[in-house]
Design a protein around this motif. Structure first.
Motif, PDB file in Angstrom:
ATOM      1  N   MET A 115      -7.450  15.004 -11.014  1.00 49.05           N
ATOM      2  CA  MET A 115      -5.998  14.936 -11.117  1.00 49.05           C
ATOM      3  C   MET A 115      -5.588  13.525 -11.528  1.00 49.05           C
ATOM      4  SD  MET A 115      -4.681  17.889 -10.498  1.00 49.05           S
ATOM      5  CE  MET A 115      -2.966  17.473 -10.185  1.00 49.05           C
ATOM      6  N   LEU A 116      -4.795  13.440 -12.574  1.00 51.16           N
ATOM      7  CA  LEU A 116      -4.277  12.165 -13.051  1.00 51.16           C
ATOM      8  C   LEU A 116      -2.800  12.091 -12.701  1.00 51.16           C
ATOM      9  CD1 LEU A 116      -4.542   9.529 -14.690  1.00 51.16           C
ATOM     10  CD2 LEU A 116      -3.927  10.866 -16.717  1.00 51.16           C
ATOM     11  N   CYS A 117      -2.435  11.122 -11.861  1.00 46.01           N
ATOM     12  CA  CYS A 117      -1.045  10.960 -11.437  1.00 46.01           C
ATOM     13  C   CYS A 117      -0.492   9.647 -11.970  1.00 46.01           C
ATOM     14  CB  CYS A 117      -0.943  10.973  -9.910  1.00 46.01           C
ATOM     15  SG  CYS A 117      -1.451  12.552  -9.159  1.00 46.01           S
ATOM     16  N   THR A 118       0.657   9.721 -12.632  1.00 48.75           N
ATOM     17  CA  THR A 118       1.306   8.531 -13.163  1.00 48.75           C
ATOM     18  C   THR A 118       2.778   8.570 -12.793  1.00 48.75           C
ATOM     19  OG1 THR A 118       1.738   9.619 -15.288  1.00 48.75           O
ATOM     20  CG2 THR A 118      -0.286   8.331 -15.104  1.00 48.75           C
ATOM     21  N   GLN A 119       3.432   7.428 -12.926  1.00 50.25           N
ATOM     22  CA  GLN A 119       4.872   7.394 -12.749  1.00 50.25           C
ATOM     23  C   GLN A 119       5.522   8.271 -13.804  1.00 50.25           C
ATOM     24  OE1 GLN A 119       6.489   3.360 -11.970  1.00 50.25           O
ATOM     25  NE2 GLN A 119       4.379   2.684 -12.220  1.00 50.25           N
ATOM     26  N   GLY A 120       6.618   8.911 -13.460  1.00 51.30           N
ATOM     27  CA  GLY A 120       7.230   9.907 -14.321  1.00 51.30           C
ATOM     28  C   GLY A 120       7.421   9.467 -15.749  1.00 51.30           C
ATOM     29  N   GLU A 121       7.946   8.263 -15.961  1.00 50.43           N
ATOM     30  CA  GLU A 121       8.247   7.814 -17.311  1.00 50.43           C
ATOM     31  C   GLU A 121       7.008   7.421 -18.098  1.00 50.43           C
ATOM     32  OE1 GLU A 121       8.763   4.278 -14.505  1.00 50.43           O
ATOM     33  OE2 GLU A 121       9.168   6.434 -14.555  1.00 50.43           O
ATOM     34  N   LEU A 122       5.851   7.348 -17.402  1.00 53.30           N
ATOM     35  CA  LEU A 122       4.625   6.920 -18.083  1.00 53.30           C
ATOM     36  C   LEU A 122       3.664   8.069 -18.315  1.00 53.30           C
ATOM     37  CD1 LEU A 122       3.956   3.640 -16.088  1.00 53.30           C
ATOM     38  CD2 LEU A 122       4.957   3.841 -18.358  1.00 53.30           C
TER      39      LEU A 122
ATOM     40  N   ALA B 287       0.800  -1.229   0.000  1.00 51.50           N
ATOM     41  CA  ALA B 287       0.000   0.000   0.000  1.00 51.50           C
ATOM     42  C   ALA B 287       0.831   1.277   0.000  1.00 51.50           C
ATOM     43  CB  ALA B 287      -0.938   0.013   1.207  1.00 51.50           C
ATOM     44  N   MET B 288       2.140   1.178  -0.041  1.00 52.64           N
ATOM     45  CA  MET B 288       2.985   2.366  -0.046  1.00 52.64           C
ATOM     46  C   MET B 288       2.834   3.117  -1.368  1.00 52.64           C
ATOM     47  SD  MET B 288       5.040   4.163   1.765  1.00 52.64           S
ATOM     48  CE  MET B 288       5.467   2.989   3.058  1.00 52.64           C
ATOM     49  N   PRO B 289       2.599   4.445  -1.329  1.00 52.20           N
ATOM     50  CA  PRO B 289       2.478   5.207  -2.576  1.00 52.20           C
ATOM     51  C   PRO B 289       3.740   5.124  -3.418  1.00 52.20           C
ATOM     52  CG  PRO B 289       1.719   6.501  -0.698  1.00 52.20           C
ATOM     53  CD  PRO B 289       2.373   5.277  -0.141  1.00 52.20           C
ATOM     54  N   ILE B 290       3.566   5.138  -4.715  1.00 53.28           N
ATOM     55  CA  ILE B 290       4.691   5.097  -5.648  1.00 53.28           C
ATOM     56  C   ILE B 290       5.378   6.452  -5.679  1.00 53.28           C
ATOM     57  CG2 ILE B 290       5.334   4.812  -8.073  1.00 53.28           C
ATOM     58  CD1 ILE B 290       3.017   2.875  -8.347  1.00 53.28           C
ATOM     59  N   GLY B 291       6.688   6.456  -5.601  1.00 56.07           N
ATOM     60  CA  GLY B 291       7.435   7.702  -5.671  1.00 56.07           C
ATOM     61  C   GLY B 291       7.567   8.202  -7.102  1.00 56.07           C
ATOM     62  N   ASN B 292       8.061   9.429  -7.253  1.00 57.44           N
ATOM     63  CA  ASN B 292       8.326  10.017  -8.572  1.00 57.44           C
ATOM     64  C   ASN B 292       7.091  10.007  -9.463  1.00 57.44           C
ATOM     65  OD1 ASN B 292       9.842  11.203 -10.630  1.00 57.44           O
ATOM     66  ND2 ASN B 292      10.452   9.224 -11.483  1.00 57.44           N
TER      67      ASN B 292
END
Length: 286
Positions: free
Chosen positions: A252-259, A232-237
């Motif tokens: 708000m749409l949050c994705t991993q940086g490279e995605l 359950a830890m939030p994904i960084g970056n």
């Protein structure tokens, strides 16, 4: 959740209590919860819908979450009504479009009553899987399905499994050696099995403990809750940007940086599946 589960089933209370204890024990605070129900025999309760409480979809206490469960409409099977909608991927799509806070972890717990039959799905498996991985969604499944494994004698008191471990009364933290030699039957949850495993989630079955003592339920709930909180830890970056649904509602749409540049909009009619070879897709999944 499917509508075969209600708060009359004390199993729900055990799960909620165990989850709350584990979340607090790992310093997860200000948590929010929501319920998406689907699968009733009578429209409009067959299609996925969020259960609101005090004019909101998310609640911040397990007491309010129990109140949401109380409003899940349950209809027993009746041949006079149309066949139940069991499109689990559509339910996941609806849940993924709730108004999450930016940067939070997203944990979905599916109370499954049916096999994930790809012929009944509006969206295709690969698109849902990519979308869930992009947004950091972890899928955990609670089911009544009884899984059959090779080396069955080694699976006494089996509770559940993930991609790397098997969880049981004897191995509450997970055991990897047995997991590597297990072959999961093609029956059971269908494509929901790889969906949970490939998103870093787990699958737990209460089938073998339904006739056992109350203490067995609580131990099952505790081991399941520990596994849920573990991932359950939030994904960084993460990179967050403002976007909107077709209805015009912003979120708000949050994705991993490279995605960041790879968005999948899962609104109805966005995917044309009319030409899909369902049989080939099922063979690939199995």
């Amino acid at each position: 959740m499917c509508n075969n589960y209600t708060t009359e089933d004390k199993f729900i209370d055990d799960i909620l209590a165990a989850l709350l204890e584990e979340l607090h024990g790992h310093k997860f605070i200000n948590n929010r919860y929501a319920v998406v129900a689907f699968g009733a025999q009578v429209p409009p309760f067959d299609y996925p819908r969020s259960i609101s409480n005090d004019y909101g979809v998310f609640v911040n206490t397990t007491d309010k979450l129990r109140h949401c469960f109380n409003h899940v409409t349950r209809f027993l099977h009746n041949d006079d009504y149309h066949k139940s909608n069991s499109d689990i991927l559509q339910a996941i799509s609806v849940a993924s479009r709730l108004n999450f806070r930016p940067g939070v972890s997203k944990t979905f717990i599916l109370f499954s009553c049916n096999r994930c039959d790809i012929k009944q799905m509006l969206f295709d498996f690969s698109s849902i899987l990519q979308y869930m991985n992009e947004e950091g969604v972890r899928l955990h499944i609670l089911t009544n399905t009884e899984f059959t494994f090779d080396k069955q004698r080694k699976m006494r008191n089996f509770f559940g499994f993930d991609k790397h471990f098997v969880y049981s009364h004897r191995f509450p933290e997970g055991e990897s050696e047995t997991r590597h030699i297990l072959q999961i039957s093609r029956s059971g949850l269908g494509i929901c099995t790889p969906l949970a495993l490939e998103t870093g989630g787990s699958i737990f079955s209460r089938k073998k403990i339904m006739t056992e003592r109350k203490n067995s339920f609580k131990r099952f709930a505790t081991i399941f809750a520990k596994r849920v909180v573990q991932s359950a830890m939030p994904i960084g970056n993460q990179t967050c940007e403002c976007t909107g649904h077709k209805t015009g509602v912003a979120y708000m749409l949050c994705t991993q940086g490279e995605l960041t540049g790879q968005k999948l909009l899962l609104e109805e009619n966005d995917l044309d599946l009319s030409g899909m070879d369902w049989q080939s897709e099922m063979d690939d999944m199995e």
